[in-house]
Write a protein that holds these residues in place. Sequence first.
Motif, mmCIF file in Angstrom:
data_model
loop_
_atom_site.group_PDB
_atom_site.id
_atom_site.type_symbol
_atom_site.label_atom_id
_atom_site.label_comp_id
_atom_site.label_asym_id
_atom_site.label_seq_id
_atom_site.Cartn_x
_atom_site.Cartn_y
_atom_site.Cartn_z
ATOM 1 N N GLU A 275 14.231 -5.851 -2.817
ATOM 2 C CA GLU A 275 13.015 -5.398 -3.483
ATOM 3 C C GLU A 275 13.252 -4.881 -4.889
ATOM 4 O O GLU A 275 12.356 -4.357 -5.524
ATOM 5 C CB GLU A 275 12.346 -4.285 -2.653
ATOM 6 C CG GLU A 275 11.625 -4.806 -1.433
ATOM 7 C CD GLU A 275 10.701 -3.765 -0.837
ATOM 8 O OE1 GLU A 275 11.021 -3.217 0.233
ATOM 9 O OE2 GLU A 275 9.641 -3.502 -1.439
ATOM 10 N N ASN B 209 13.306 -4.683 -8.616
ATOM 11 C CA ASN B 209 12.566 -5.384 -9.655
ATOM 12 C C ASN B 209 13.527 -6.002 -10.668
ATOM 13 O O ASN B 209 14.664 -5.560 -10.810
ATOM 14 C CB ASN B 209 11.601 -4.428 -10.351
ATOM 15 C CG ASN B 209 10.477 -3.998 -9.442
ATOM 16 O OD1 ASN B 209 10.025 -4.770 -8.598
ATOM 17 N ND2 ASN B 209 10.031 -2.772 -9.596
ATOM 18 N N ASN C 109 7.635 -7.492 -10.341
ATOM 19 C CA ASN C 109 7.504 -6.321 -9.492
ATOM 20 C C ASN C 109 7.232 -6.786 -8.063
ATOM 21 O O ASN C 109 6.149 -7.277 -7.754
ATOM 22 C CB ASN C 109 6.347 -5.442 -9.998
ATOM 23 C CG ASN C 109 6.207 -4.164 -9.215
ATOM 24 O OD1 ASN C 109 6.891 -3.939 -8.218
ATOM 25 N ND2 ASN C 109 5.318 -3.304 -9.647
ATOM 26 N N GLN D 130 6.771 -5.817 -4.232
ATOM 27 C CA GLN D 130 6.462 -4.711 -3.335
ATOM 28 C C GLN D 130 6.080 -5.252 -1.968
ATOM 29 O O GLN D 130 4.986 -5.790 -1.780
ATOM 30 C CB GLN D 130 5.325 -3.863 -3.912
ATOM 31 C CG GLN D 130 5.699 -3.134 -5.195
ATOM 32 C CD GLN D 130 4.764 -1.972 -5.494
ATOM 33 O OE1 GLN D 130 3.691 -1.879 -4.908
ATOM 34 N NE2 GLN D 130 5.164 -1.105 -6.390
ATOM 35 N N LYS D 131 6.993 -5.085 -1.012
ATOM 36 C CA LYS D 131 6.727 -5.569 0.349
ATOM 37 C C LYS D 131 5.577 -4.815 0.994
ATOM 38 O O LYS D 131 4.846 -5.363 1.820
ATOM 39 C CB LYS D 131 7.987 -5.442 1.207
ATOM 40 C CG LYS D 131 9.061 -6.432 0.834
ATOM 41 C CD LYS D 131 10.285 -6.277 1.686
ATOM 42 C CE LYS D 131 10.113 -6.912 3.049
ATOM 43 N NZ LYS D 131 11.380 -6.980 3.792
ATOM 44 N N SER D 132 5.422 -3.542 0.639
ATOM 45 C CA SER D 132 4.373 -2.732 1.275
ATOM 46 C C SER D 132 2.983 -3.289 1.013
ATOM 47 O O SER D 132 2.071 -3.145 1.835
ATOM 48 C CB SER D 132 4.454 -1.284 0.779
ATOM 49 O OG SER D 132 4.278 -1.232 -0.631
ATOM 50 N N THR D 133 2.818 -3.928 -0.130
ATOM 51 C CA THR D 133 1.517 -4.509 -0.466
ATOM 52 C C THR D 133 1.568 -6.035 -0.493
ATOM 53 O O THR D 133 0.612 -6.690 -0.893
ATOM 54 C CB THR D 133 1.041 -4.005 -1.836
ATOM 55 O OG1 THR D 133 2.054 -4.303 -2.812
ATOM 56 C CG2 THR D 133 0.771 -2.513 -1.809
ATOM 57 N N SER D 134 2.710 -6.603 -0.069
ATOM 58 C CA SER D 134 2.897 -8.066 -0.063
ATOM 59 C C SER D 134 2.543 -8.663 -1.419
ATOM 60 O O SER D 134 1.778 -9.629 -1.523
ATOM 61 C CB SER D 134 2.041 -8.709 1.029
ATOM 62 O OG SER D 134 2.439 -8.271 2.299
ATOM 63 N N SER D 135 3.083 -8.068 -2.441
ATOM 64 C CA SER D 135 2.767 -8.554 -3.782
ATOM 65 C C SER D 135 4.044 -8.838 -4.574
ATOM 66 O O SER D 135 5.086 -8.211 -4.352
ATOM 67 C CB SER D 135 1.902 -7.543 -4.529
ATOM 68 O OG SER D 135 2.616 -6.347 -4.757
#
Lengths: 116, 114
Positions: free
Chosen positions: B56, B58, B67, B69-74
């Motif tokens: 993860e 960056n 950027n 971000q696995k938490s927001t799948s972005s």
Amino acid sequence: GAVVSQHPSRVICKSGTSVKIECRSLDFQATTMFWYRQFPKKSLMLMATSNEGSKATYEQGVEKDKFLINHASLTLSTLTVTSAHPEDSSFYICSARKDSSTDTQYFGPGTRLTVL
Amino acid sequence: AQKVTQAQTEISVVEKEDVTLDCVYETRDTTYYLFWYKQPPSGELVFLIRRNSFDEQNEISGRYSWNFQKSTSSFNFTITASQVVDSAVYFCALSGPGYSTLTFGKGTMLLVSP
């Protein structure tokens, strides 16, 4: 580097004729090559996955007899559009994957096919 | 099933502005790979970056930064100080583990004007 070439870059043909498009990996061996089709202002649509020495795997809705794929060597795959019709006019792009350890696909410059 | 959403169809900016291209993905795989490709008017897709799901961190490459971000799948892509040569369609793509195929988003057309 990871360079993939396509030939021809542009082709115009008459309806009913067949057209062959070549895809070559120039500086690496590609066990897997992919063929995509892209309509104007649209995303890429995977047509088939081609593995060297074996039959291609076609995506649902893609006619095998219409789009013949041959992957005769680790650096060359060909797509033949048979009995082309105006609706086959499109931008065809190939890609090649280096080896099994990476999923990165490197794309060719594309071939613009126009069927009159 | 895998899915990649690029909600921005077209973005227009003036040279030197910063711009962020959004990418949201869906997958059930625990191991997957994310990509960004650039398609200039010439048509050739240019590979920009590959990111593994377990990394993860960056990344920055010149004016480009990503950027993840696995938490927001972005997996968003930012161009700093945009230039006219950045004008292109940018595709975000996703693949699963092993010999899987790429799932592309619909692309974001970026137009940078002088």
